[in-house]
Write an enzyme that holds these catalytic residues in place. Sequence first.
Site, PDB file in Angstrom:
ATOM      1  CE1 TYR A 172      -3.558  -2.580   0.522  1.00 22.58           C
ATOM      2  CE2 TYR A 172      -4.648  -0.573   1.257  1.00 22.58           C
ATOM      3  CZ  TYR A 172      -4.722  -1.876   0.831  1.00 22.58           C
ATOM      4  OH  TYR A 172      -5.946  -2.479   0.715  1.00 22.58           O
ATOM      5  CG  ASP A 174      -2.113 -20.150  -2.165  1.00 19.65           C
ATOM      6  OD1 ASP A 174      -1.505 -20.169  -1.071  1.00 19.65           O
ATOM      7  OD2 ASP A 174      -1.688 -20.763  -3.173  1.00 19.65           O
ATOM      8  CE  LYS A 217       1.822 -17.446  -3.517  1.00 23.73           C
ATOM      9  NZ  LYS A 217       0.911 -18.614  -3.617  1.00 23.73           N
ATOM     10  CG  ASP A 238      -8.036  -4.809   1.511  1.00 19.19           C
ATOM     11  OD1 ASP A 238      -8.953  -4.306   2.196  1.00 19.19           O
ATOM     12  OD2 ASP A 238      -8.034  -4.813   0.264  1.00 19.19           O
ATOM     13  CG  ASP A 245     -13.558  -7.212   2.653  1.00 17.42           C
ATOM     14  OD1 ASP A 245     -13.361  -6.533   3.681  1.00 17.42           O
ATOM     15  OD2 ASP A 245     -13.988  -6.732   1.585  1.00 17.42           O
TER      16      ASP A 245
HETATM   17  C1  IPM Z   1     -10.360  -1.369   4.180  1.00 21.10           C
HETATM   18  C2  IPM Z   1     -10.662  -0.717   2.866  1.00 21.10           C
HETATM   19  C3  IPM Z   1      -9.529   0.257   2.556  1.00 21.10           C
HETATM   20  C4  IPM Z   1      -8.254  -0.534   2.403  1.00 21.10           C
HETATM   21  C5  IPM Z   1      -9.750   1.182   1.348  1.00 21.10           C
HETATM   22  C6  IPM Z   1     -11.082   1.906   1.443  1.00 21.10           C
HETATM   23  C7  IPM Z   1      -8.619   2.152   1.187  1.00 21.10           C
HETATM   24  O1  IPM Z   1     -10.832  -1.669   1.868  1.00 21.10           O
HETATM   25  O2  IPM Z   1     -10.265  -0.646   5.192  1.00 21.10           O
HETATM   26  O3  IPM Z   1     -10.220  -2.583   4.208  1.00 21.10           O
HETATM   27  O4  IPM Z   1      -7.983  -1.068   1.325  1.00 21.10           O
HETATM   28  O5  IPM Z   1      -7.522  -0.633   3.383  1.00 21.10           O
HETATM   29 MG    MG Z   2     -10.832  -3.671   2.578  1.00 21.19          MG
END
Ligand code: IPM
Ligand code: MG
Length: 365
Positions: free
Chosen positions: A148, A231, A199, A255, A259
């Site tokens: 990032y 993975d 990885k 990230d 999710d």
């Molecule tokens: C998160 C989001 C952010 C990230 C974006 C909105 C910059 O996806 O907080 O997970 O990628 O970190």
């Molecule tokens: Mg995110």
Amino acid sequence: MSNSSPRKQYRITLLPGDGIGSEIMAVAVAVLKQVGEPLGIGFEFQEALMGGAAIDATGNPLPEATLETCRNSDAVLLAAIGGYKWDTLPRHQRPETGLLGLRAGLGLFANLRPAKILPQLVEASSLKREVVEGVDIMVVRELTGGIYFGQPKGIFTTETGEQRGVNTMVYSESEIDRIGRVAFETARKRGGKLCSVDKANVLDVSQLWRDRMTQMATEYPDIELSHLYVDNAAMQLIRAPKQFDTIVTGNLFGDILSDAAAMLTGSIGMLPSASLGASNPGLFEPVHGSAPDIAGQDKANPIAQVLSAAMMMRYGLDEPEAANRIEAAVMQVLDAGYRTGDIMSEGMKLVGCQEMGAALLQVLS
Ligand code: IPM
Ligand code: MG
């Protein structure tokens, strides 16, 4: 019991942001006041502009004044940022860039993302009951390094006139060690198991990551450390999520995996997160976005915001009793059958954002 002179007074910066942000923030603020009073905890709230709202007002998603206000507070509570309206602006003017700037500006290198299945909501998951029942995972994501932020980055034109997009995945020992320590300490307060995700079969940066984690484990003999390639980790999270307790990983992998872990619970509207630095105020925010499609309609689920306020009390202000009370109130309103649209199921009582807030205040009073 009321107390007119609080034992402690905290200065909290509120960043309601965009979309449903102000609706869910209003609920969290009311809950904080209600829970604080009997515990002798007072709050001084200061609101600042961030995200699309800040772009509209100043042209900048993270105005310097906002960063300054955040720095001068004990904790920062963010709702959500972004929306279709700002998606096509140049990158430096996007709401997301403001969020990355806030993380970097406050030195928030450790992101804690819990994914816990609540018994009341097992049916909301898209996975089978026996797979998800009892899942309780904490993802510890490195937040201010890796691909990032690594240099060089950008879109460059080569000698032949071709365009070339570049990002760099880079971690130094000290960056790995400081997130590693947060993860080992977090695992120690939980189930004592830590899985480091990388990885290392392909990436050198991951090999260093794995070596450092293995080295650090000798200082935490009570923690059971394991390693997974990313993975495989993605697969295991869906196949058998109960094998995980605490997961530590870099920015990009975190990230994605956070999710996936969030969705095990079936309801992203329930999940809070905490971003912490070495000393600066921490940042607390729901995992979900600004949901512009339902903004202003009193339909949003305020629970992730309320649970973010609970994380703020626990991890940011070291007030575990207040955190416990907020979390217990959430469980009580769910037990009583209150549901916003995103977590609605048969036989439950459908409520809007404000009514959910009123129910929370009721059980806290
Ligand atoms: C998160 C989001 C952010 C990230 C974006 C909105 C910059 O996806 O907080 O997970 O990628 O970190
Ligand atoms: Mg995110």
